[in-house]
Design a protein around this motif. Structure first.
Motif, PDB file in Angstrom:
ATOM      1  N   LYS A  74     136.026  52.107  38.795  1.00  0.00           N
ATOM      2  CA  LYS A  74     135.463  53.290  38.144  1.00  0.00           C
ATOM      3  C   LYS A  74     136.473  53.831  37.134  1.00  0.00           C
ATOM      4  O   LYS A  74     136.135  54.176  36.013  1.00  0.00           O
ATOM      5  CB  LYS A  74     135.120  54.365  39.181  1.00  0.00           C
ATOM      6  N   LYS A  75     137.740  53.931  37.585  1.00  0.00           N
ATOM      7  CA  LYS A  75     138.852  54.320  36.716  1.00  0.00           C
ATOM      8  C   LYS A  75     140.009  53.371  36.988  1.00  0.00           C
ATOM      9  O   LYS A  75     140.212  52.958  38.128  1.00  0.00           O
ATOM     10  CB  LYS A  75     139.293  55.758  36.989  1.00  0.00           C
ATOM     11  N   HIS A  76     140.755  53.058  35.934  1.00  0.00           N
ATOM     12  CA  HIS A  76     141.856  52.104  36.122  1.00  0.00           C
ATOM     13  C   HIS A  76     142.915  52.337  35.055  1.00  0.00           C
ATOM     14  O   HIS A  76     142.600  52.424  33.855  1.00  0.00           O
ATOM     15  CB  HIS A  76     141.327  50.677  36.022  1.00  0.00           C
ATOM     16  N   ALA A  77     144.185  52.453  35.478  1.00  0.00           N
ATOM     17  CA  ALA A  77     145.304  52.523  34.543  1.00  0.00           C
ATOM     18  C   ALA A  77     145.615  51.101  34.085  1.00  0.00           C
ATOM     19  O   ALA A  77     145.997  50.252  34.894  1.00  0.00           O
ATOM     20  CB  ALA A  77     146.520  53.156  35.212  1.00  0.00           C
ATOM     21  N   LEU A  78     145.459  50.833  32.816  1.00  0.00           N
ATOM     22  CA  LEU A  78     145.592  49.472  32.308  1.00  0.00           C
ATOM     23  C   LEU A  78     147.046  49.029  32.198  1.00  0.00           C
ATOM     24  O   LEU A  78     147.920  49.814  31.839  1.00  0.00           O
ATOM     25  CB  LEU A  78     144.919  49.369  30.936  1.00  0.00           C
ATOM     26  N   ALA A  79     147.267  47.772  32.514  1.00  0.00           N
ATOM     27  CA  ALA A  79     148.582  47.146  32.368  1.00  0.00           C
ATOM     28  C   ALA A  79     148.437  45.949  31.437  1.00  0.00           C
ATOM     29  O   ALA A  79     147.369  45.341  31.331  1.00  0.00           O
ATOM     30  CB  ALA A  79     149.116  46.700  33.732  1.00  0.00           C
TER      31      ALA A  79
END
Length: 240
Positions: A74-79
């Protein structure tokens, strides 16, 4: 280096999209920043919020979902190197700065008490605090309705120190001000308005003041014509 998304179509064609805006929408409708003409992709499928060196992906209630490295999110901190799947489309997140911490651009702190308001690099501790604040802004930007105030120009009028009478226009989502080792604060533009946040208080852990009173550890919502004091310098916040 600016982060980017690299899309791969079902025919293998690759296209680069630089993440130069705070918000980048992805979906089937032509009005999206990244338009994907495929029925497996929803009209407005997902968005990426980019603040400073960090990007955050959020699904916007799509029919087929948004996946990162094979996992539904749903939400994700991108790497750097994350593989995003939207329907039958593949997107890769590319950000060398996030991959190599030593290349992270240091937080630059505006010193309103010094003539000309020079900028000075912050410490690693300040960098970490600012990155956390950036993540919070991105999360709120992705979910909250926007106040009319954030569409207007915000400014600081310096009331004391070497720059008395000068104006500082707040053009960024996050502006860091103060004196490293003494007191540092951030003014953030969020969907609900502008907020003053304590970042670092030096050895005495002193916090900024609004109207003569310390703001505490929580973000303080600013109103036009509030008098702020950071690192001994008074300034008036106002909306044009």
């Amino acid at each position: 280096m600016v982060a980017k998304l690299i899309t791969t179509s079902i025919t293998g064609e690759k296209t680069d999209y630089l993440l130069t805006n705070e918000t980048t929408t992805i979906g089937r409708k032509p009005s999206n920043d990244i338009s994907i003409d495929n029925l497996s992709v929803s009209g407005v499928h997902a968005q990426v919020i980019t603040i400073l060196e960090d990007s955050f992906l959020e699904d916007l209630g799509s029919t087929n979902g948004t996946y990162v490295n094979g996992k539904l999110i749903k939400k994700h901190a991108l790497a750097h190197g994350d593989n995003i799947t939207l329907g039958k489309y593949q997107i890769t997140y590319h950000n060398i700065s996030s991959a190599e911490e030593q290349d992270f651009e240091q937080t630059m702190i505006i010193r309103p008490g010094e003539a000309g308001m020079p900028e000075e690099a912050g410490s690693k501790e300040i960098d970490k605090s600012v990155r956390k604040i950036s993540a919070a802004i991105a999360s709120e930007t992705a979910t909250a309705g926007q106040s009319d105030i954030v569409s207007k120009e915000a400014c600081l009028q310096l009331l004391s120190g070497a720059n008395t009478g000068k104006e500082l226009i707040l053009t960024k989502a996050l502006t860091t001000i103060g004196q490293p080792g003494v007191q540092v604060a951030a003014i953030t533009r969020r969907p609900q308005g502008y907020f003053l946040i304590h970042v670092d208080g030096g050895p005495n852990n002193s916090v900024p003041k609004v109207g003569g009173s310390p703001i505490g550890a929580s973000a303080h919502a600013l109103k036009s014509h509030d008098i702020i004091e950071v690192a001994g310098v008074k300034m008036e916040f106002y909306i044009k």
